[in-house]
Design an enzyme around this catalytic site. Sequence first.
Site, short mmCIF file in Angstrom:
data_model
loop_
_atom_site.label_atom_id
_atom_site.label_comp_id
_atom_site.label_asym_id
_atom_site.label_seq_id
_atom_site.Cartn_x
_atom_site.Cartn_y
_atom_site.Cartn_z
CD GLU A 156 39.59 -23.69 -34.04
OE1 GLU A 156 40.70 -23.15 -34.09
OE2 GLU A 156 39.44 -24.93 -33.98
CG ASP A 169 47.91 -22.08 -37.28
OD1 ASP A 169 46.83 -21.44 -37.33
OD2 ASP A 169 48.50 -22.29 -36.21
#
Length: 516
Positions: free
Chosen positions: A479, A295
Amino acid sequence: MYGFIAPAFTYGSPHVSPEDLYGSLFRDIQHSHIFEDSKTFADAIPLEDPVLIIERYHQEQDRPGFDLQAFISQNFRMPAHIKSTFEADKSSSTSENIGRLWEVLTRQPENQERGGSLIPLPFPYVVPGGRFREIYYWDSYFTMLGLKESGRTDLIESMVNNFAYLIDSFGYIPTANRTYYLTRSQPPFFSLMVRLYSDIAGNEILKRYLPQLQKEYDYWMQNDGPSHEPFTAHRRLVKLPNGALMNRYWDDKATPRPESYREDVELGNEARDRFGTAPEATFRHIRAAAESGWDFSSRWFADENDFASIHTTDIIPVDLNCLMHHLEKALAEAYLLHNNTKMHLQYEEKARLRVAAIQTYFWDSSRNFFMDYDFKKQDFTKAVTLAGTFPLYFKLATKSQSHYMRGYIRLNFMRSGGLLTTTIKSGQQWDAPNGWAPLQWITYKGLRNYNFHRTADELCAEWLTLVDKEFKHSGKLLEKYNVSDTNLIAGGGEYEVQEGFGWTNGVYLRMKNHKS
C-alpha cells in the site's frame, strides 16, 4: 432523459451502520481489545438476524462467566484479509504478477457478502487488498490506470458503472461500499474516471454520465447554510470574499468512526483533557481527514507532531479544489456535447473563477509552492505537502510557478525511493518517510505536463526500482513504501502495512509504460 441506467438490484440489508445497529454490543466489543484492528468487527457478518443477536447479548452479558469473545464467535463470522489466495512468482516480472493479481482483487456481484456492513454492487470491481475488502473511491482511479494498461476495459466500465450506481442510490459516492462510510465521500475523482473511460470509448461517455457528474457536483457544492458572510462554511462549501466558493473535507457525523472506534474515543478524550476541545469537534476533524484519504497526516494538525491538535474542517485543501475544477470543466464539456450552451458557459465560468481562487488562496509566494489555506486564520497552513503538486497535474500553475515548484520538489521531496508525502516525521502514515503511489503519479504527470521530463524520469526510475526491489524480496506489492530508506518497510498509522495493492499496481503499470 439521458444517462446511465443501472439494472434492478436489491440490497441484502438496510443501510444501517454497525454502531447504530448493534448499539452497546458494538461499543463493548470495540472497547474490549479483542480485535487488534477495529475494522474487523465493523466488517463482521452476522450469522442470523441482528435483532436476535442483540437480544441474546442483553440476556447473557451479565451472567457469571459470560465470555464476550466466545459470544462473538458463536454469532458472527469474521472477514479474512485478501492475500492468502495469491502466490507470487518472483521469477517473473512485477508487471506479470500484477496481471495475475487483478483476478485475486476482483469481486463479483454474486460473490458479495449479504448482511453485515457491506453494500452490494451490481457490477464486478477491484478492491485494494488486505483489510480493504470493498471498492474505495479515490483508490479506484489509480487502479484503473493499470487496468487500462492491462487491457481490462471491461473492469473499468464496470467500476465506473458501480460509482454511477452509488451516486444514483445515495446522491454521492461514499468512501467505500460500507454502511459506516455513508456519511462521507473521498477526493472526487469520478470525473477523471469518466474521462479515462471516454479516452477509450469516445466522448459519448461524457454524455452518458452527465447526470451523475451533476449530482456529484451538487453534493460537494450544497449551499443551504445560514450565513453568506466571507470565511464561513456549510458542510463541504466555504464562502470567501467577492463571492468566491471553495471546498473543504467534512463528514455528516461527529461520532467515533466505527472502523477505528476505540482509537477515536481515546483521541477525543485526549483533546478534551489537554485543549478543552469537545470530543464531537475532534471526531468531526478526524472524519473529515478520513474523507481526504490522507488519514492521517501532520497536514491536518495545528501542531505538526500532535494528533490531538487536528483541525481538518478549518482547512481549504489545494488538491480538493483542483479536483473540483476538473469536475467543472467536465460538466462544461458534457453540456456542450448535449448542445446546452447555457449550462456549458455557466460551468466554464465556474471553472474560471475556481482557477482565480486557486491562485489567490493557495500560491505562497514566500515559499514558491502551493499550500493549503486555513480559512479560520485566513492564512496558509504550515504544512508543505505533495498536495501542492495538484496544480501541475491539472495544468493550473503558471510557467513561472512550475519552475519554482520543480526545484522545490527536487530539494524537499525527492528521496532514493521516490517522493515523500510531507517532510515531517510525525509517526503518521501520510508523513515522512513514507511515499504513496497516487502522489508519485500526480507529481510525475504534473512534471511531464510542464516538460520537466528529466526530473519526471528520475522520479519514475526511483519509484519503480523500489517497488521491484520489495517485490523481489517479499513477493508483495504494498500500500505504501519507505522512500527514504528503501531497506525498511513503511510504518505509522492505525494498521499494519497492507499488501495487494490496487493503486500501487495501477500506478506501477502506467509508469512502467512511460505513459503520461
